[in-house]
Design an enzyme around this catalytic site. Structure first.
Site, mmCIF file in Angstrom:
data_model
loop_
_atom_site.group_PDB
_atom_site.id
_atom_site.type_symbol
_atom_site.label_atom_id
_atom_site.label_comp_id
_atom_site.label_asym_id
_atom_site.label_seq_id
_atom_site.Cartn_x
_atom_site.Cartn_y
_atom_site.Cartn_z
ATOM 1 N N HIS A 73 32.517 4.481 -62.002
ATOM 2 C CA HIS A 73 32.673 5.619 -61.102
ATOM 3 C C HIS A 73 34.110 6.121 -61.130
ATOM 4 O O HIS A 73 35.055 5.336 -61.250
ATOM 5 C CB HIS A 73 32.298 5.217 -59.670
ATOM 6 C CG HIS A 73 30.821 5.020 -59.483
ATOM 7 N ND1 HIS A 73 29.891 5.941 -59.899
ATOM 8 C CD2 HIS A 73 30.112 3.998 -58.918
ATOM 9 C CE1 HIS A 73 28.675 5.503 -59.595
ATOM 10 N NE2 HIS A 73 28.784 4.324 -59.009
ATOM 11 N N CYS A 128 32.708 10.399 -64.360
ATOM 12 C CA CYS A 128 32.604 11.751 -63.806
ATOM 13 C C CYS A 128 33.971 12.279 -63.401
ATOM 14 O O CYS A 128 34.909 11.520 -63.177
ATOM 15 C CB CYS A 128 31.679 11.756 -62.594
ATOM 16 S SG CYS A 128 29.956 11.404 -62.993
#
Length: 649
Positions: free
Chosen positions: A281, A330
């Site tokens: 993440h 991301c």
């Protein structure tokens, strides 16, 4: 006339023996120097020091002579007794260098200190080559010159001279400077021989290749990921084929990430290729990218994350020949209502590369492909990384392949940033010049982080022999294998169970991990009777003991029996690096914060389990859900604080 016999104890020994001569020294101008002579004799000894012009040194009538060195000069000491016996010491040269001594330690004890390093040169064929270096030392240092890592015969002075150079005299030169206290090495410099006919440029090389791969997938407060296991595993194997020293780690807390990066940065040096890869993440805010640790709370702030730009800054400070950061994560903005961030420009240090799995304010995806989870970016990266092309060209091919993938069309696009000024490739060969301390340090640290316990043969009282061996899935994941090698006539139906002391969780056995992952990552060619995975070795603060339980049926009484042996394997793999002792002060620094989104994965081992999806192949995002919007934006670090962020000087 009657003679008398002499008592041997009354024989007078008149010889004076110097047992310690003064030594030559090399010091800066106006430095205080003490020359020492030690002698033995039967009577009281007297001393007188002389300079090279045979003048007595005023006050120089002790065994030790202390002077303030103002010019280069020779000194000698005469030792005599009251019987007119005398002897001279060897001449000692006090060499004085009137050069910059700003780097000389205040408490200097005489170890070699290099004051002048040789300079790179380009010389014409048939002309004279001179390379100069100078060092202070007590005793005066010894010099040994090297070319391309090989010592040069009779090149033992502070000046290397070649009266008529030929093409073979080109190469990389450095000098070893040593005395009885220590050995130091000058900077390596290139000597180019200019020729009438220009030669093709020499192939670019690295002095070493070092890679750190981190994959975070099992989050405490955010959605788990699947692909980092396989992606890290495959990428690590490919990098090893390219000659990289690879350390691959899974599921790190923020302190463990900082400690691992700290170790990685320390292994970088001039001429080294450094590669940092992260899958997990992440998010972007105000031009900076942040990597989310597995222990990050919800909502998290930047102190729970690692700032990528600061990692690159530290890599550049080490003067690497190539610095590459690859992010399979991301890049959604922290605050959807803020203006697009202005990406911080790369410094003009050259040969630095960012490879982003996706563009700004976009997600990255992982997919089920052929029964395994993989990040789309890393999937195509692994397809091209072995190609002997400029690293930016490799990333461009990755971008083109990903752009043609219908699963992510309009959703994910690779972004490449770089300041590459030379056609550097990840396939460039490693060339080591000389035996530098830095090269030795990298070798020791890499071996330490990847050292496996030795295979062991255990003989049980019942006569059964069990073999225990080990394999690394990642640098912080160890697999123990146990197999029955021989049985006895009193045993049958032998089985083995393994456990560890202290107990260590197997992160790959959590619900939702498919059995297909074991078949992909776990090599069963050894056909073991039992296996045990030891995960998160970076948390290990003591030796781990493998408990081996042998279960068998006794052939006579038909009863089941258990015999146990314990095997102490120390702190294997990355456990020996003590990452839990990382820089805790770094966690007190304030960074920016944002909601997180990430993707990617990395590994170097053989086991993990992806979720099976309903369709044959479809993408899913790796983003963590954004926290509820907060009225106050998290505070950002000023870029001037880069000097002392994770890694103290």
């Amino acid at each position: 006339m009657t003679g008398s016999r002499t008592n041997p104890s009354q024989i007078m020994i008149t010889e004076i023996v110097i047992v310690r001569h003064p030594v030559c020294v090399c010091v800066p101008v106006n430095h205080k120097v003490t020359l020492r002579v030690r002698a033995e004799g039967t009577a009281a000894l007297c001393y007188q020091w002389f300079s090279e012009d045979k003048q007595e040194i005023p006050g120089g009538n002790q065994a030790d002579l202390t002077i303030t060195a103002r010019k280069t000069q020779l000194y000698v000491c005469r030792v005599n007794d009251h019987y007119n016996n005398y002897v001279f010491s060897e001449w000692a040269k006090v060499k004085v260098l009137d050069i910059d001594k700003s780097g000389l330690p205040v408490d200097w004890q005489g170890e070699p200190h290099i004051a002048i390093n040789p300079k790179p040169q380009t010389v014409q064929l048939g002309t004279k080559l001179s390379l100069h270096c100078a060092a202070f030392g007590v005793p005066a240092p010894h010099y040994q010159w090297y070319r391309n890592g090989q010592p040069l015969l009779d090149k033992n002075s502070d000046v290397l001279q070649i009266s008529c150079v030929t093409a073979e005299h080109g190469g990389s030169y450095l000098c070893s400077v040593s005395n009885v206290l220590e050995e130091r090495w000058t900077d390596a410099v290139d000597v180019d021989i200019a020729q009438t006919d220009p030669l093709p440029p020499a192939a670019l090389t690295a002095t070493d290749k070092v890679a750190l791969l981190i994959g975070n997938l099992n989050y405490s407060n955010h959605p788990d990921l699947m692909a980092p296991i396989m992606d890290v595993h495959e990428l690590a194997n490919l990098l090893q084929q390219l000659g990289f020293r690879v350390v691959s780690l899974l599921d790190l807390t923020v302190e463990e990430m900082q400690a691992a990066i700290d170790k990685f940065i320390q292994l970088l040096d001039r001429g080294v290729y450094g590669l940092f890869y992260y899958a997990g993440h992440g998010y972007e805010h105000a031009g900076r990218n942040y990597l989310v640790a597995v222990d990050a709370p919800q909502p998290y702030r930047t102190q729970n994350c690692v700032c990528v730009q600061r990692v690159m800054h530290k890599m550049q400070e080490r003067q690497t020949a190539l610095s590459v950061i690859l992010l399979d994560t991301c890049r959604k903005w922290y605050n959807q209502h803020c203006i697009p961030s202005a990406i911080m420009p790369l410094g003009p240090t050259g040969n630095t590369v960012y490879g982003y799995a996706t563009c700004e304010d976009a997600e990255a995806f992982e997919v089920q492909d052929g029964g395994k989870s993989t990040g789309i970016f890393t999937k195509y990266l692994n397809r091209h990384i072995l190609q002997s092309e400029k690293v930016t060209h490799v990333l461009e091919k990755v971008s083109e392949d990903l752009g043609r993938d219908p699963l992510v069309t309009g959703k994910q696009a690779v972004e490449i940033k770089h300041t590459v000024k030379e056609p550097r490739s990840l396939t460039d060969l490693v060339r080591t010049n000389g035996h530098t301390r830095e090269l030795h340090l990298r070798d020791v640290c890499w071996k330490q982080a990847n050292a496996l316990p030795l295979k062991r043969q255990l003989m049980f009282l019942c006569g059964v022999e069990v073999e225990v061996s080990f394999s690394a899935l990642f640098s912080n994941v160890l697999v123990a294998f146990a197999a029955v090698k021989t049985t006895s006539k009193h045993t049958q139906d032998c089985t083995i169970t393994l456990s560890s002391i202290p107990p260590m969780e197997d992160i790959f056995s959590r619900p939702g991990r498919s059995e297909e992952m074991d078949s992909l990552l776990f090599n069963k060619s050894c056909d073991p009777d039992c296996t045990l995975r030891l995960c998160s070795l970076q948390k290990l603060k003591e030796s781990v003991v493998i408990k081996v339980d042998l279960h068998y049926t006794h052939t006579e009484n038909k009863r089941r029996h258990i015999e146990t042996q314990h095997l102490d394997i120390g702190r294997p793999l990355v456990a020996s690096c003590k990452l839990y002792k990382g820089n805790r002060a770094a966690t007190d620094k304030k960074q920016g914060s944002t909601s997180a989104q990430s993707m990617g994965d990395i590994s170097n081992g053989r086991s993990q389990k992806p979720q099976t999806l309903g369709g044959p192949r479809r993408p899913f995002t790796r983003k963590a859900e954004c926290a509820t919007a907060r009225s106050n934006e998290p505070e950002e670090n000023d870029e001037n604080e880069l000097q002392d962020f994770f890694f103290p000087p």
